[in-house]
Design a protein around this motif. Structure first.
Motif, PDB file in Angstrom:
ATOM      1  N   UNK A 127       0.822  -1.205   0.000  1.00  8.44           N
ATOM      2  CA  UNK A 127       0.000   0.000   0.000  1.00  8.44           C
ATOM      3  C   UNK A 127       0.856   1.255   0.000  1.00  8.44           C
ATOM      4  N   UNK A 128       1.903   1.281   0.791  1.00  7.67           N
ATOM      5  CA  UNK A 128       2.779   2.460   0.829  1.00  7.67           C
ATOM      6  C   UNK A 128       3.434   2.693  -0.533  1.00  7.67           C
ATOM      7  N   UNK A 129       3.848   1.619  -1.180  1.00  5.88           N
ATOM      8  CA  UNK A 129       4.459   1.742  -2.509  1.00  5.88           C
ATOM      9  C   UNK A 129       3.428   2.216  -3.539  1.00  5.88           C
ATOM     10  N   UNK A 130       2.193   1.714  -3.430  1.00  6.14           N
ATOM     11  CA  UNK A 130       1.107   2.152  -4.313  1.00  6.14           C
ATOM     12  C   UNK A 130       0.848   3.645  -4.135  1.00  6.14           C
ATOM     13  N   UNK A 131       0.812   4.094  -2.903  1.00  5.49           N
ATOM     14  CA  UNK A 131       0.553   5.511  -2.633  1.00  5.49           C
ATOM     15  C   UNK A 131       1.669   6.391  -3.174  1.00  5.49           C
ATOM     16  N   UNK A 132       2.899   5.927  -3.065  1.00  5.49           N
ATOM     17  CA  UNK A 132       4.018   6.696  -3.618  1.00  5.49           C
ATOM     18  C   UNK A 132       3.908   6.781  -5.136  1.00  5.49           C
ATOM     19  N   UNK A 133       3.590   5.654  -5.765  1.00  7.72           N
ATOM     20  CA  UNK A 133       3.464   5.614  -7.224  1.00  7.72           C
ATOM     21  C   UNK A 133       2.385   6.560  -7.719  1.00  7.72           C
TER      22      UNK A 133
END
Length: 359
Positions: free
Chosen positions: A312-318
């Protein structure tokens, strides 16, 4: 002889705690364990104020152990790593959410769903492995197993990323689990608060059509112009609710107050899904007829496992997704709690812990 909170562990710590059901927080000296071989220690930089914190400090759920140091939306800088930790180093920016432990042997844990372990250890107001009570992020530092620290991707503003550790994963996990991510499908988001506004942003990133469902007509402009929702529906307007019947594929309900589910079920198409992520302090009543005649389903979801939280954190950054926050100092926390109880925040308070406590 029972030791005081200051003497339970070798490392001195400082934070703010509530001592009784008034929920009023004040300075509190306590202690943390030393950093173990599998642990990381974080200097806490920011901590979001979740609605669960408000419930906990006021003992709304009748399970609070006082004194309580709340906070499970933690962003910090690594200051120490254990000898078995090879993928984090001093200075790395990491996050700690709602969990700091579990059994690691049950089916849930082995499936990377530690959040559903029957022996899960919460970040605060929980019993740690050594029998002491856990204290949360309204404090200067925290020691957690490496498994429960997630990397904060570069590019995410730290204060605005803090609420993702609870609010973000709380809405991301059910959207993934219940297959509520198919582009072009129609999602209703009930409640435009700390959870709801993040749900709108994530849903748009997945390519969904999004309608915000709220009791407050005043939120229409911010929902559509500010957050990018496609439509807005006032749940107290019976004509508009009737006109919107059977138009939505999914609904995610973020409301933590007691409310009726039947009007929401009427908005769903055949085979529609209503997923609850809010936690009202009283039971909700339900007429099952709408479920039977529309083959509709009601589900629930609680945060997410650690692997999914990192995803989720990586998705939000993307997708450049963060929470909309109001950054405060620690000495404003009681006022913030009172305002949160009145829904007077857009959309999440975040405590500037490092600067507040250093001063």
């Amino acid at each position: 002889m029972v030791q005081s909170q200051e003497e339970e562990h070798p490392r001195k710590a400082f934070g703010w705690a509530a001592r009784d059901t008034s929920g009023v927080l004040s300075p509190f000296n306590f202690s943390r364990r030393t950093n173990g071989a599998d642990d990381v220690t974080l200097k806490i930089l920011y901590c979001g104020i979740c609605h669960s914190d408000l419930h906990a400090v006021r003992n709304d759920w009748r399970n609070t152990v006082y004194p309580i140091v709340p906070g499970h939306e933690i962003i910090g800088a690594v200051t120490e790593v254990g000898t078995n930790v090879t993928d984090l180093k001093v200075g790395d920016i990491t996050g700690v959410g709602c969990l700091v432990g579990a059994c690691h042997t049950c089916e849930s844990c082995e499936g990377d769903q530690e959040n559903y372990c029957h022996r899960l250890i919460l970040t605060y107001n929980s019993v740690d492995r050594d029998g002491t009570v856990t204290y949360g992020g309204y404090s200067d530092h925290i020691v957690v197993p490496r498994r429960y620290a997630v990397r904060v991707p570069q590019g995410l503003p730290l204060a605005a990323a803090a609420p993702l550790l609870c609010a973000g994963i709380t809405v991301y996990s059910p959207m993934k689990h219940y297959a509520m991510t198919e582009p072009g499908r129609h999602l209703g988001v009930v409640g435009l608060g700390g959870l709801g506004h993040v749900a709108v942003k994530m849903a748009k990133a997945f390519g969904l059509k999004v309608t915000v469902i709220s009791t407050s007509p005043a939120k229409e402009k911010e929902a559509i112009q500010g957050l990018g929702a496609d439509d807005f529906l006032v749940s107290r307007d019976p004509e508009k609710m009737k006109a919107s019947a059977s138009t939505m594929d999914y609904i995610i309900d973020t409301v933590s107050a007691v409310h009726s589910l039947e009007p929401l079920l009427a908005l769903l198409k055949l085979n529609g899904k209503l997923v609850m992520v809010g936690a009202p302090d009283k039971p909700l009543s339900l007429n099952t007829h709408p479920l039977l005649f529309g083959r509709k389903a009601i589900g629930g979801s609680m945060i997410g496992g650690m692997k999914e939280t990192q995803e989720m954190m990586d998705f939000c950054c993307k997708h450049n997704i963060t929470a909309d926050v109001e950054v405060i100092n620690m000495d404003y926390v009681n006022t913030a709690m009172d305002r949160l109880a009145k829904s007077d925040v857009k959309y999440r308070f975040v405590i500037d812990v490092a600067n507040s406590l250093s001063n």
